[in-house]
Design a protein around this motif. Structure first.
Motif, mmCIF file in Angstrom:
data_model
loop_
_atom_site.group_PDB
_atom_site.id
_atom_site.type_symbol
_atom_site.label_atom_id
_atom_site.label_comp_id
_atom_site.label_asym_id
_atom_site.label_seq_id
_atom_site.Cartn_x
_atom_site.Cartn_y
_atom_site.Cartn_z
ATOM 1 N N ILE A 132 6.823 1.320 -74.364
ATOM 2 C CA ILE A 132 7.362 2.511 -74.259
ATOM 3 C C ILE A 132 6.787 4.005 -73.504
ATOM 4 C CG2 ILE A 132 9.447 4.007 -75.308
ATOM 5 C CD1 ILE A 132 10.155 1.722 -77.194
ATOM 6 N N GLN A 133 6.901 3.882 -72.417
ATOM 7 C CA GLN A 133 6.085 5.407 -72.244
ATOM 8 C C GLN A 133 7.229 6.654 -72.369
ATOM 9 O OE1 GLN A 133 3.658 4.256 -68.872
ATOM 10 N NE2 GLN A 133 3.663 2.145 -69.553
ATOM 11 N N PRO A 134 6.367 7.797 -72.136
ATOM 12 C CA PRO A 134 7.592 9.238 -71.477
ATOM 13 C C PRO A 134 8.174 9.320 -70.564
ATOM 14 C CG PRO A 134 4.937 9.249 -72.158
ATOM 15 C CD PRO A 134 5.182 8.441 -72.016
ATOM 16 N N ARG A 135 7.856 8.256 -69.568
ATOM 17 C CA ARG A 135 8.746 8.151 -68.270
ATOM 18 C C ARG A 135 9.520 7.455 -68.326
ATOM 19 N NH1 ARG A 135 4.290 5.069 -66.245
ATOM 20 N NH2 ARG A 135 5.046 2.650 -65.969
ATOM 21 N N HIS A 136 9.724 6.674 -69.748
ATOM 22 C CA HIS A 136 11.455 5.544 -70.040
ATOM 23 C C HIS A 136 11.632 6.191 -70.631
ATOM 24 C CE1 HIS A 136 7.835 2.018 -69.140
ATOM 25 N NE2 HIS A 136 8.662 2.542 -68.773
ATOM 26 N N CYS A 137 11.390 7.642 -71.536
ATOM 27 C CA CYS A 137 12.288 8.100 -72.081
ATOM 28 C C CYS A 137 13.771 9.467 -71.668
ATOM 29 C CB CYS A 137 11.714 8.936 -73.590
ATOM 30 S SG CYS A 137 11.361 7.267 -74.200
ATOM 31 N N ASN A 138 14.554 9.166 -72.665
ATOM 32 C CA ASN A 138 15.980 10.445 -72.018
ATOM 33 C C ASN A 138 15.156 12.081 -72.764
ATOM 34 O OD1 ASN A 138 16.260 10.327 -75.084
ATOM 35 N ND2 ASN A 138 17.760 9.144 -73.991
ATOM 36 N N ALA A 139 16.082 13.068 -73.102
ATOM 37 C CA ALA A 139 15.493 13.872 -73.229
ATOM 38 C C ALA A 139 14.801 14.274 -74.534
ATOM 39 C CB ALA A 139 16.784 15.269 -73.164
ATOM 40 N N LEU A 140 16.369 13.042 -75.415
ATOM 41 C CA LEU A 140 16.095 13.053 -77.165
ATOM 42 C C LEU A 140 15.067 12.727 -76.952
ATOM 43 C CD1 LEU A 140 19.344 11.568 -77.607
ATOM 44 C CD2 LEU A 140 19.304 14.070 -78.106
ATOM 45 N N GLY A 141 13.983 12.265 -75.845
ATOM 46 C CA GLY A 141 12.322 11.390 -76.369
ATOM 47 C C GLY A 141 12.895 9.956 -76.782
ATOM 48 N N ILE A 142 14.054 8.936 -76.459
ATOM 49 C CA ILE A 142 14.385 7.556 -77.171
ATOM 50 C C ILE A 142 14.368 6.733 -75.870
ATOM 51 C CG2 ILE A 142 15.010 8.030 -79.600
ATOM 52 C CD1 ILE A 142 18.204 7.615 -78.031
ATOM 53 N N PRO A 143 14.129 5.800 -75.385
ATOM 54 C CA PRO A 143 13.815 5.479 -74.006
ATOM 55 C C PRO A 143 15.676 5.296 -73.575
ATOM 56 C CG PRO A 143 12.853 3.457 -76.291
ATOM 57 C CD PRO A 143 13.700 5.290 -76.619
ATOM 58 N N MET A 144 16.050 5.580 -72.216
ATOM 59 C CA MET A 144 16.839 5.420 -71.893
ATOM 60 C C MET A 144 17.536 4.145 -71.702
ATOM 61 S SD MET A 144 16.445 7.135 -68.010
ATOM 62 C CE MET A 144 17.682 7.023 -67.446
ATOM 63 N N GLY A 145 18.795 4.081 -71.416
ATOM 64 C CA GLY A 145 19.700 2.973 -71.702
ATOM 65 C C GLY A 145 19.388 2.055 -70.570
ATOM 66 N N GLY A 146 19.224 3.160 -69.776
ATOM 67 C CA GLY A 146 18.644 1.985 -67.637
ATOM 68 C C GLY A 146 17.733 1.247 -67.890
ATOM 69 N N ALA A 147 16.290 1.845 -69.058
ATOM 70 C CA ALA A 147 15.578 1.333 -69.302
ATOM 71 C C ALA A 147 15.315 0.118 -70.516
ATOM 72 C CB ALA A 147 14.034 2.098 -69.603
ATOM 73 N N VAL A 148 15.941 -0.032 -71.467
ATOM 74 C CA VAL A 148 16.664 -0.788 -72.081
ATOM 75 C C VAL A 148 17.584 -1.621 -71.523
ATOM 76 C CG1 VAL A 148 17.908 -1.313 -74.418
ATOM 77 C CG2 VAL A 148 16.299 0.876 -74.078
ATOM 78 N N PHE A 149 18.192 -1.467 -71.170
ATOM 79 C CA PHE A 149 19.131 -2.538 -69.430
ATOM 80 C C PHE A 149 18.192 -3.491 -69.235
ATOM 81 C CE2 PHE A 149 22.026 -3.718 -66.146
ATOM 82 C CZ PHE A 149 22.349 -4.722 -66.631
ATOM 83 N N THR A 150 17.555 -2.701 -68.121
ATOM 84 C CA THR A 150 16.674 -3.253 -67.111
ATOM 85 C C THR A 150 15.766 -4.217 -67.626
ATOM 86 O OG1 THR A 150 16.571 -1.491 -65.291
ATOM 87 C CG2 THR A 150 14.989 -2.579 -65.497
#
Length: 134
Positions: free
Chosen positions: A40-58
């Motif tokens: 998990i890298q910062p570019r994978h995270c949303n504004a809340l600082g957690i991995p965004m759904g699109g990264a998890v789904f991908t």
């Protein structure tokens, strides 16, 4: 029959969205099964600082693709459903895809996404359409 892991890695290195965007890797694979992971890298995270759904789904979709596209079969996602269970808190995500049903034209998989702290992050079901069946 297990497909050579290095051959699978060569095949999927051209999936640039995954190999370069997520920097996801294939950890284990055999026909109907795959384990893939990513840091998990910062570019994978949303504004809340957690991995965004699109990264998890991908990552989940990638694990499905690796598990299903073996032994000469070409399979694409026909339909999918994701349920987010808990935000990832660790440094890595892992997706494990397992085949539930294998058909001549349609297959069905379950994919579980967890973080390295043992949190269940998401559960995904995927219907695959077999484009080429040897």
């Amino acid at each position: 029959m297990n497909q050579d892991l290095s051959h699978l890695k060569e095949k999927f290195v051209n999936d640039l969205f995954v190999s370069q965007g997520l920097e996801a890797v294939i950890d284990e694979a055999s026909y109907g099964y795959a384990k893939c992971s990513m840091e998990i890298q910062p570019r994978h995270c949303n504004a809340l600082g957690i991995p965004m759904g699109g990264a998890v789904f991908t990552l989940a979709d990638f694990a499905f693709a690796v598990a299903a596209n073996q032994e000469g079969r070409d399979v694409v996602t026909q339909a999918s459903q994701i349920t987010f269970l808990k935000p990832a808190k660790g440094k890595y995500l892992t997706a494990i895809a397992n085949q539930v049903k294998d058909g001549k034209r349609i297959c069905f998989y379950e994919v579980k996404v967890t973080d390295d702290l043992g949190n269940d992050v998401a559960f995904v079901t995927i219907n695959g359409y077999v484009v080429k069946n040897p």
